[in-house]
Motif scaffolding. Sequence first.
Motif, mmCIF file in Angstrom:
data_model
loop_
_atom_site.group_PDB
_atom_site.id
_atom_site.type_symbol
_atom_site.label_atom_id
_atom_site.label_comp_id
_atom_site.label_asym_id
_atom_site.label_seq_id
_atom_site.Cartn_x
_atom_site.Cartn_y
_atom_site.Cartn_z
ATOM 1 N N SER A 1 0.618 -1.097 -0.039
ATOM 2 C CA SER A 1 0.118 -0.097 -0.317
ATOM 3 C C SER A 1 0.793 1.751 -0.309
ATOM 4 N N ASN A 2 0.238 2.010 -0.120
ATOM 5 C CA ASN A 2 0.878 3.953 0.032
ATOM 6 C C ASN A 2 1.047 4.256 0.989
ATOM 7 N N ILE A 3 2.052 4.178 1.664
ATOM 8 C CA ILE A 3 1.997 4.769 3.476
ATOM 9 C C ILE A 3 3.009 5.478 3.220
ATOM 10 N N GLY A 4 4.263 4.928 1.993
ATOM 11 C CA GLY A 4 5.516 6.374 2.391
ATOM 12 C C GLY A 4 6.689 5.788 3.369
ATOM 13 N N ILE A 5 6.028 4.529 3.634
ATOM 14 C CA ILE A 5 7.312 3.605 4.652
ATOM 15 C C ILE A 5 7.857 2.530 3.941
ATOM 16 N N THR A 6 9.290 2.495 3.142
ATOM 17 C CA THR A 6 10.415 1.723 2.982
ATOM 18 C C THR A 6 10.814 0.589 3.328
ATOM 19 N N PRO A 7 11.067 -0.600 3.290
ATOM 20 C CA PRO A 7 11.094 -1.301 4.463
ATOM 21 C C PRO A 7 12.800 -1.379 4.436
ATOM 22 N N VAL A 8 13.730 -1.981 5.628
ATOM 23 C CA VAL A 8 14.981 -2.141 5.098
ATOM 24 C C VAL A 8 14.812 -3.204 5.380
ATOM 25 N N ASN A 9 15.610 -4.429 4.782
ATOM 26 C CA ASN A 9 16.806 -5.754 5.303
ATOM 27 C C ASN A 9 17.663 -5.394 5.352
ATOM 28 N N ASP A 10 18.383 -5.483 6.583
ATOM 29 C CA ASP A 10 19.683 -6.111 6.630
ATOM 30 C C ASP A 10 20.490 -7.320 7.062
ATOM 31 N N GLY A 11 19.651 -8.498 6.214
ATOM 32 C CA GLY A 11 20.074 -9.852 6.113
ATOM 33 C C GLY A 11 19.044 -10.630 7.291
ATOM 34 N N ARG A 12 19.003 -9.814 8.662
ATOM 35 C CA ARG A 12 18.310 -10.827 9.968
ATOM 36 C C ARG A 12 17.121 -10.037 10.100
ATOM 37 N N VAL A 13 17.042 -8.949 9.717
ATOM 38 C CA VAL A 13 15.808 -8.206 10.500
ATOM 39 C C VAL A 13 15.260 -7.459 9.236
ATOM 40 N N LEU A 14 13.940 -7.454 9.370
ATOM 41 C CA LEU A 14 13.406 -6.254 8.686
ATOM 42 C C LEU A 14 12.915 -4.472 9.174
ATOM 43 N N ARG A 15 13.110 -3.841 8.885
ATOM 44 C CA ARG A 15 12.600 -2.596 9.626
ATOM 45 C C ARG A 15 12.295 -1.878 8.747
ATOM 46 N N LEU A 16 11.269 -1.212 9.217
ATOM 47 C CA LEU A 16 10.139 -0.243 8.782
ATOM 48 C C LEU A 16 10.289 1.178 8.984
ATOM 49 N N PRO A 17 11.003 1.616 9.159
ATOM 50 C CA PRO A 17 11.387 3.062 9.708
ATOM 51 C C PRO A 17 10.605 4.164 9.562
ATOM 52 N N ILE A 18 9.569 4.753 10.798
ATOM 53 C CA ILE A 18 8.498 5.645 10.534
ATOM 54 C C ILE A 18 8.967 6.629 10.571
ATOM 55 N N PRO A 19 8.115 7.252 10.098
ATOM 56 C CA PRO A 19 9.234 9.096 10.105
ATOM 57 C C PRO A 19 7.808 9.662 11.556
ATOM 58 N N GLU A 20 7.980 10.805 11.542
ATOM 59 C CA GLU A 20 7.763 11.599 12.791
ATOM 60 C C GLU A 20 5.944 12.816 11.719
ATOM 61 N N LEU A 21 5.085 12.684 11.816
ATOM 62 C CA LEU A 21 4.153 12.346 11.829
ATOM 63 C C LEU A 21 3.775 14.512 11.533
ATOM 64 N N SER A 22 4.069 14.773 10.275
ATOM 65 C CA SER A 22 4.051 16.360 9.268
ATOM 66 C C SER A 22 3.011 17.091 9.891
ATOM 67 N N GLU A 23 2.905 17.925 10.469
ATOM 68 C CA GLU A 23 1.892 18.695 10.259
ATOM 69 C C GLU A 23 0.354 18.585 9.670
ATOM 70 N N GLU A 24 0.435 17.784 8.728
ATOM 71 C CA GLU A 24 -0.664 17.653 7.890
ATOM 72 C C GLU A 24 -1.011 16.219 8.016
ATOM 73 N N ARG A 25 -0.198 15.725 8.394
ATOM 74 C CA ARG A 25 -0.178 14.844 8.527
ATOM 75 C C ARG A 25 -1.130 14.594 10.273
ATOM 76 N N ARG A 26 -1.025 15.475 11.122
ATOM 77 C CA ARG A 26 -1.494 15.323 12.071
ATOM 78 C C ARG A 26 -2.935 16.298 11.887
ATOM 79 N N ALA A 27 -2.974 17.417 11.121
ATOM 80 C CA ALA A 27 -4.483 17.180 10.473
ATOM 81 C C ALA A 27 -5.291 16.674 10.349
ATOM 82 N N GLN A 28 -4.339 15.725 9.310
ATOM 83 C CA GLN A 28 -5.657 14.858 8.572
ATOM 84 C C GLN A 28 -6.141 13.768 9.720
ATOM 85 N N LEU A 29 -5.179 12.827 10.824
ATOM 86 C CA LEU A 29 -5.834 11.998 11.403
ATOM 87 C C LEU A 29 -6.845 12.881 12.467
#
Length: 101
Positions: A1-29
């Motif tokens: 889905s289009n949620i703006g998160i790019t997974p990072v795989n280091d061989g053992r662990v799959l990481r999903l870096p979740i960015p801080e909420l922007s002011e616009e996203r806060r207003a939407q929420l």
Amino acid sequence: SNIGITPVNDGRVLRLPIPELSEERRAQLAKQVKARAEEARVAIRNIRREGNELIKKAQKGGEITEDDQKDMLSDVQELTDEMIKEVDQILKAKDDELMNI
């Protein structure tokens, strides 16, 4: 889905870096929270309406007296007001939480 998160795989662990909420996203929420709160208020009012109809039918059917009907209708209204007030408090708390950094 289009949620703006790019997974990072280091061989053992799959990481999903979740960015801080922007002011616009806060207003939407916050807007979504307000819409959900309004849905909750409408649901509470619908339950009140159904309860009032049952009480009125019981009075017309002779199951309860007119005084009991007035007392029950008053109790239902008090519960409705209390629940709507609780929804408003939850909405305010969540809105404050979303808008604070």
